[in-house]
Write a protein that holds these residues in place. Structure first.
Motif, PDB file in Angstrom:
ATOM      1  N   ASN A   1       0.823  -1.214   0.000  1.00  0.00           N
ATOM      2  CA  ASN A   1       0.000   0.000   0.000  1.00  0.00           C
ATOM      3  C   ASN A   1       0.853   1.258   0.000  1.00  0.00           C
ATOM      4  OD1 ASN A   1      -2.404  -1.436   0.088  1.00  0.00           O
ATOM      5  ND2 ASN A   1      -2.314  -1.612   2.298  1.00  0.00           N
ATOM      6  N   ASP A   2       0.257   2.352  -0.442  1.00  0.00           N
ATOM      7  CA  ASP A   2       0.866   3.666  -0.334  1.00  0.00           C
ATOM      8  C   ASP A   2      -0.206   4.618   0.181  1.00  0.00           C
ATOM      9  OD1 ASP A   2      -0.771   4.063  -2.520  1.00  0.00           O
ATOM     10  OD2 ASP A   2       0.790   4.874  -3.812  1.00  0.00           O
ATOM     11  N   ALA A   3       0.112   5.901   0.281  1.00  0.00           N
ATOM     12  CA  ALA A   3      -0.816   6.879   0.864  1.00  0.00           C
ATOM     13  C   ALA A   3      -2.144   6.923   0.107  1.00  0.00           C
ATOM     14  CB  ALA A   3      -0.173   8.262   0.894  1.00  0.00           C
TER      15      ALA A   3
ATOM     16  N   SER B   1      -3.632   4.545  -1.879  1.00  0.00           N
ATOM     17  CA  SER B   1      -4.455   3.342  -1.694  1.00  0.00           C
ATOM     18  C   SER B   1      -5.021   3.266  -0.278  1.00  0.00           C
ATOM     19  CB  SER B   1      -3.674   2.076  -2.042  1.00  0.00           C
ATOM     20  OG  SER B   1      -2.562   1.914  -1.202  1.00  0.00           O
ATOM     21  N   LEU B   2      -4.249   3.705   0.708  1.00  0.00           N
ATOM     22  CA  LEU B   2      -4.758   3.717   2.087  1.00  0.00           C
ATOM     23  C   LEU B   2      -5.886   4.723   2.245  1.00  0.00           C
ATOM     24  CD1 LEU B   2      -1.394   3.389   4.045  1.00  0.00           C
ATOM     25  CD2 LEU B   2      -3.160   1.643   3.764  1.00  0.00           C
ATOM     26  N   MET B   3      -5.717   5.928   1.635  1.00  0.00           N
ATOM     27  CA  MET B   3      -6.757   6.953   1.713  1.00  0.00           C
ATOM     28  C   MET B   3      -8.044   6.442   1.055  1.00  0.00           C
ATOM     29  SD  MET B   3      -7.083  10.671  -0.117  1.00  0.00           S
ATOM     30  CE  MET B   3      -7.524   9.916  -1.664  1.00  0.00           C
ATOM     31  N   LEU B   4      -7.915   5.854  -0.151  1.00  0.00           N
ATOM     32  CA  LEU B   4      -9.101   5.346  -0.842  1.00  0.00           C
ATOM     33  C   LEU B   4      -9.755   4.211  -0.067  1.00  0.00           C
ATOM     34  CD1 LEU B   4      -8.253   5.257  -4.644  1.00  0.00           C
ATOM     35  CD2 LEU B   4      -9.795   6.800  -3.453  1.00  0.00           C
ATOM     36  N   SER B   5      -8.964   3.297   0.469  1.00  0.00           N
ATOM     37  CA  SER B   5      -9.517   2.190   1.248  1.00  0.00           C
ATOM     38  C   SER B   5     -10.344   2.717   2.418  1.00  0.00           C
ATOM     39  CB  SER B   5      -8.403   1.288   1.780  1.00  0.00           C
ATOM     40  OG  SER B   5      -7.757   0.631   0.722  1.00  0.00           O
ATOM     41  N   GLN B   6      -9.832   3.761   3.069  1.00  0.00           N
ATOM     42  CA  GLN B   6     -10.541   4.354   4.202  1.00  0.00           C
ATOM     43  C   GLN B   6     -11.807   5.070   3.736  1.00  0.00           C
ATOM     44  OE1 GLN B   6      -8.470   7.548   6.201  1.00  0.00           O
ATOM     45  NE2 GLN B   6      -9.408   6.998   8.144  1.00  0.00           N
ATOM     46  N   GLN B   7     -11.709   5.861   2.679  1.00  0.00           N
ATOM     47  CA  GLN B   7     -12.860   6.627   2.187  1.00  0.00           C
ATOM     48  C   GLN B   7     -13.948   5.732   1.589  1.00  0.00           C
ATOM     49  OE1 GLN B   7     -13.527  10.082   2.026  1.00  0.00           O
ATOM     50  NE2 GLN B   7     -11.841  10.325   3.461  1.00  0.00           N
ATOM     51  N   LEU B   8     -13.536   4.683   0.876  1.00  0.00           N
ATOM     52  CA  LEU B   8     -14.483   3.840   0.157  1.00  0.00           C
ATOM     53  C   LEU B   8     -14.920   2.616   0.959  1.00  0.00           C
ATOM     54  CD1 LEU B   8     -12.653   3.904  -3.294  1.00  0.00           C
ATOM     55  CD2 LEU B   8     -14.524   5.390  -2.538  1.00  0.00           C
ATOM     56  N   LYS B   9     -14.210   2.362   2.046  1.00  0.00           N
ATOM     57  CA  LYS B   9     -14.494   1.219   2.919  1.00  0.00           C
ATOM     58  C   LYS B   9     -14.433  -0.113   2.148  1.00  0.00           C
ATOM     59  CE  LYS B   9     -16.968   3.944   6.292  1.00  0.00           C
ATOM     60  NZ  LYS B   9     -15.963   4.924   6.252  1.00  0.00           N
ATOM     61  N   THR B  10     -13.416  -0.230   1.309  1.00  0.00           N
ATOM     62  CA  THR B  10     -13.159  -1.455   0.566  1.00  0.00           C
ATOM     63  C   THR B  10     -11.669  -1.539   0.256  1.00  0.00           C
ATOM     64  OG1 THR B  10     -13.881  -2.836  -1.285  1.00  0.00           O
ATOM     65  CG2 THR B  10     -13.570  -0.490  -1.746  1.00  0.00           C
ATOM     66  N   GLN B  11     -11.194  -2.698  -0.091  1.00  0.00           N
ATOM     67  CA  GLN B  11      -9.768  -2.896  -0.337  1.00  0.00           C
ATOM     68  C   GLN B  11      -9.352  -2.285  -1.678  1.00  0.00           C
ATOM     69  OE1 GLN B  11      -8.497  -6.954  -1.132  1.00  0.00           O
ATOM     70  NE2 GLN B  11      -6.668  -6.637   0.122  1.00  0.00           N
ATOM     71  N   VAL B  12      -8.323  -1.434  -1.633  1.00  0.00           N
ATOM     72  CA  VAL B  12      -7.738  -0.845  -2.834  1.00  0.00           C
ATOM     73  C   VAL B  12      -6.295  -1.324  -2.915  1.00  0.00           C
ATOM     74  CG1 VAL B  12      -7.149   1.300  -4.035  1.00  0.00           C
ATOM     75  CG2 VAL B  12      -9.233   1.191  -2.636  1.00  0.00           C
ATOM     76  N   LEU B  13      -5.938  -1.942  -4.032  1.00  0.00           N
ATOM     77  CA  LEU B  13      -4.601  -2.502  -4.207  1.00  0.00           C
ATOM     78  C   LEU B  13      -3.789  -1.642  -5.155  1.00  0.00           C
ATOM     79  CD1 LEU B  13      -5.588  -6.242  -4.679  1.00  0.00           C
ATOM     80  CD2 LEU B  13      -4.782  -5.135  -2.595  1.00  0.00           C
TER      81      LEU B  13
END
Length: 145
Positions: A38-40, A42-54
């Motif tokens: 992960n990077d900043a 993908s972590l931001m999107l994962s948190q905002q979207l509440k789903t796994q971003v790779l």
């Protein structure tokens, strides 16, 4: 679609510099695919979207094409296309790079991926996050049909 992320390994570079993430395998349905740590973004999107971003997901077993970012559960890919404002164009604007991008996008479409394109300047904006949220919502509606 069932996704399972295996742990990312950390290794020390031979020169003794800072450790970096190494690629790991991700299970998408019944197949294994390679992705980066992960990077900043993908972590931001994962948190905002509440789903796994790779990050850097290799989406095809035969080809080495990778998406910059992917949400495998919804088959949504996010490409950050730099070089639009560089004199002479970046990789995406030169003939050979453009042709390779077309090949990659056609392969992705044939496999059912929706690919969204953003510039580095748009990458961290809330408009980008909202666009991706809208795509997730649309994909969810399509699944229900």
């Amino acid at each position: 679609m069932d996704t399972k992320k295996l742990p990312t390994t950390r290794v020390k570079k031979p020169s003794g510099r800072k450790a970096r993430s190494v690629s790991h395998l991700v299970q998408i349905g019944s197949e294994m695919r390679r992705a980066q740590g992960n990077d900043a973004f993908s972590l931001m999107l994962s948190q905002q979207l509440k789903t796994q971003v790779l990050k850097e997901l290799q989406f095809d077993a035969k080809r080495k094409f990778r998406f910059d970012y992917a949400i495998p559960e919804f088959r949504i890919a996010i490409e950050i296309d730099g070089g639009a404002f560089i004199e002479g164009g970046g990789r995406h604007n030169r003939a050979q790079g453009f042709i390779k991008d077309m090949e990659k996008m056609n392969l992705a479409a044939a496999q059912g991926w929706r690919v969204m394109h953003f510039t580095p300047q748009q990458q961290y904006s809330m408009l980008t996050v909202q666009s991706i949220k809208d795509a997730l919502q649309w994909t969810s509606v399509e699944r229900e049909k």
